[in-house]
Scaffold this motif. Structure first.
Motif, short mmCIF file in Angstrom:
data_model
loop_
_atom_site.label_atom_id
_atom_site.label_comp_id
_atom_site.label_asym_id
_atom_site.label_seq_id
_atom_site.Cartn_x
_atom_site.Cartn_y
_atom_site.Cartn_z
N GLU A 193 0.83 -1.21 0.00
CA GLU A 193 0.00 0.00 0.00
C GLU A 193 0.86 1.25 0.00
O GLU A 193 0.62 2.18 -0.78
CB GLU A 193 -0.97 0.03 1.19
CG GLU A 193 -2.11 -0.94 1.07
CD GLU A 193 -1.77 -2.31 1.65
OE1 GLU A 193 -0.67 -2.47 2.23
OE2 GLU A 193 -2.60 -3.22 1.52
N SER A 194 1.86 1.29 0.85
CA SER A 194 2.73 2.47 0.93
C SER A 194 3.49 2.68 -0.38
O SER A 194 3.64 3.82 -0.84
CB SER A 194 3.73 2.33 2.08
OG SER A 194 3.06 2.35 3.30
N ALA A 195 3.94 1.60 -0.97
CA ALA A 195 4.67 1.71 -2.24
C ALA A 195 3.77 2.24 -3.34
O ALA A 195 4.15 3.15 -4.09
CB ALA A 195 5.26 0.35 -2.64
N ILE A 196 2.56 1.71 -3.45
CA ILE A 196 1.61 2.18 -4.48
C ILE A 196 1.26 3.64 -4.26
O ILE A 196 1.22 4.44 -5.21
CB ILE A 196 0.35 1.30 -4.51
CG1 ILE A 196 0.68 -0.09 -5.03
CG2 ILE A 196 -0.75 1.94 -5.35
CD1 ILE A 196 1.20 -0.13 -6.44
N LYS A 197 0.99 4.02 -3.02
CA LYS A 197 0.67 5.43 -2.73
C LYS A 197 1.80 6.33 -3.18
O LYS A 197 1.58 7.36 -3.84
CB LYS A 197 0.41 5.63 -1.24
CG LYS A 197 -0.90 5.07 -0.76
CD LYS A 197 -1.04 5.24 0.74
CE LYS A 197 -2.30 4.58 1.25
NZ LYS A 197 -2.42 4.64 2.71
N THR A 243 -8.26 5.14 -1.68
CA THR A 243 -8.06 3.80 -1.12
C THR A 243 -8.39 2.73 -2.15
O THR A 243 -7.65 1.74 -2.28
CB THR A 243 -8.93 3.61 0.14
OG1 THR A 243 -8.55 4.61 1.10
CG2 THR A 243 -8.77 2.23 0.73
N GLU A 244 -9.47 2.91 -2.90
CA GLU A 244 -9.85 1.93 -3.93
C GLU A 244 -8.84 1.91 -5.07
O GLU A 244 -8.55 0.85 -5.64
CB GLU A 244 -11.26 2.20 -4.45
CG GLU A 244 -12.35 2.15 -3.41
CD GLU A 244 -12.51 0.81 -2.70
OE1 GLU A 244 -11.82 -0.18 -3.01
OE2 GLU A 244 -13.37 0.75 -1.80
N ALA A 245 -8.30 3.06 -5.43
CA ALA A 245 -7.27 3.11 -6.48
C ALA A 245 -6.03 2.35 -6.03
O ALA A 245 -5.46 1.56 -6.79
CB ALA A 245 -6.93 4.55 -6.83
N VAL A 246 -5.62 2.58 -4.80
CA VAL A 246 -4.44 1.87 -4.27
C VAL A 246 -4.70 0.36 -4.28
O VAL A 246 -3.84 -0.42 -4.70
CB VAL A 246 -4.09 2.39 -2.85
CG1 VAL A 246 -3.04 1.49 -2.19
CG2 VAL A 246 -3.60 3.83 -2.93
N ASP A 247 -5.88 -0.05 -3.85
CA ASP A 247 -6.21 -1.48 -3.83
C ASP A 247 -6.17 -2.08 -5.23
O ASP A 247 -5.67 -3.18 -5.43
CB ASP A 247 -7.58 -1.69 -3.20
CG ASP A 247 -7.91 -3.16 -3.06
OD1 ASP A 247 -7.18 -3.87 -2.33
OD2 ASP A 247 -8.89 -3.62 -3.68
N TYR A 248 -6.70 -1.36 -6.22
CA TYR A 248 -6.71 -1.83 -7.60
C TYR A 248 -5.28 -2.07 -8.10
O TYR A 248 -4.98 -3.13 -8.65
CB TYR A 248 -7.41 -0.79 -8.48
CG TYR A 248 -7.40 -1.12 -9.95
CD1 TYR A 248 -8.34 -1.99 -10.48
CD2 TYR A 248 -6.47 -0.54 -10.81
CE1 TYR A 248 -8.35 -2.29 -11.85
CE2 TYR A 248 -6.47 -0.83 -12.16
CZ TYR A 248 -7.41 -1.70 -12.67
OH TYR A 248 -7.40 -2.00 -14.01
N TYR A 249 -4.39 -1.11 -7.90
CA TYR A 249 -3.02 -1.26 -8.40
C TYR A 249 -2.20 -2.22 -7.53
O TYR A 249 -1.25 -2.83 -8.01
CB TYR A 249 -2.36 0.11 -8.55
CG TYR A 249 -3.03 0.88 -9.66
CD1 TYR A 249 -2.87 0.48 -10.98
CD2 TYR A 249 -3.88 1.94 -9.40
CE1 TYR A 249 -3.53 1.14 -12.01
CE2 TYR A 249 -4.54 2.59 -10.42
CZ TYR A 249 -4.36 2.19 -11.72
OH TYR A 249 -5.02 2.83 -12.73
N LYS A 250 -2.60 -2.39 -6.29
CA LYS A 250 -1.93 -3.36 -5.42
C LYS A 250 -2.04 -4.77 -6.01
O LYS A 250 -1.08 -5.55 -5.94
CB LYS A 250 -2.56 -3.32 -4.03
CG LYS A 250 -2.00 -4.34 -3.06
CD LYS A 250 -2.74 -4.28 -1.74
CE LYS A 250 -2.42 -5.46 -0.87
NZ LYS A 250 -3.21 -5.46 0.36
N ARG A 251 -3.18 -5.10 -6.61
CA ARG A 251 -3.34 -6.43 -7.22
C ARG A 251 -2.27 -6.69 -8.26
O ARG A 251 -1.69 -7.77 -8.32
CB ARG A 251 -4.73 -6.56 -7.85
CG ARG A 251 -5.82 -6.64 -6.83
CD ARG A 251 -7.17 -6.76 -7.50
NE ARG A 251 -8.01 -5.71 -6.93
CZ ARG A 251 -9.06 -5.20 -7.49
NH1 ARG A 251 -9.46 -5.62 -8.66
NH2 ARG A 251 -9.76 -4.28 -6.88
#
Length: 190
Positions: free
Chosen positions: A16-20, A171-179
């Motif tokens: 999460e931190s990396a994607i943010k 938060t949803e954008a981060v979750d999407y790219y986390k996948r």
């Protein structure tokens, strides 16, 4: 950024931190300079007035694809620009328009279109939507979205095609790219 650098970043800071950090970066692979990216974002925000934030994501941001069909393919001439738009108002409006289309037309659609609408329901549950999912090509929201994407395909991104997803929140954008990042980690056996 190279895939190994992304993996090291994820290992050090968590996904999460990396994607943010990557999404909030002032420079991206798609733009020649920080100034060009800032100018692109300024134009995008002017086009998308209700958006709280707009980011270039995907290979145009980190420099390589996380799409399973193109995993690790470097950003280049063949690439498009993935724009993540944080815009709860537009997210809810498009969700409502999709639901209205569904209520009015679902049983008259082909099996393929019904399956596409079902899958898009899962995407909406996950916090993202696109007017391009409305099967009626003449739908006003779809046309408006296309015109915006065409105007954003400009000199700042070498006139590459622009695609956009509307996210309910950051938060949803981060979750999407986390996948995608987690697929990268598995691919690299990390």
């Amino acid at each position: 950024m190279r895939p190994k650098e992304m993996a090291d970043f994820v290992r050090a800071d968590g996904p999460e931190s990396a994607i943010k950090a990557v999404l909030l970066s002032a420079s991206v692979a798609a733009c020649k300079s920080r100034e060009e990216y800032a100018a692109f974002k300024y134009l995008a925000n002017a086009e998308l007035r209700t958006a709280s934030e707009v980011f270039i994501a995907g290979s145009g941001n980190w420099g390589f694809s996380l799409d399973p069909g193109n995993l690790l393919r470097p950003f280049g001439d063949h690439s498009d620009i993935d724009l993540a738009v944080i815009d709860e108002e537009s997210f809810l409006r498009i969700w409502g328009e999709l639901r209205q289309f569904h209520r009015e037309s679902f049983y008259s659609l082909s099996w393929e279109l019904r399956e596409m609408l079902r899958r898009n329901g899962e995407n909406i549950y996950a916090g993202f939507v696109s007017p391009m999912w409305i099967p009626d090509r003449r739908h006003p929201s779809r046309g408006s979205f296309l015109r915006i994407m065409n105007r954003l395909s400009n000199e700042y991104v070498d006139y590459k095609p622009v695609k956009m997803l509307l996210f309910r929140n950051f938060t949803e954008a981060v979750d999407y790219y986390k996948r995608g990042v987690m697929k990268l980690m598995r691919h690299l056996n990390i």
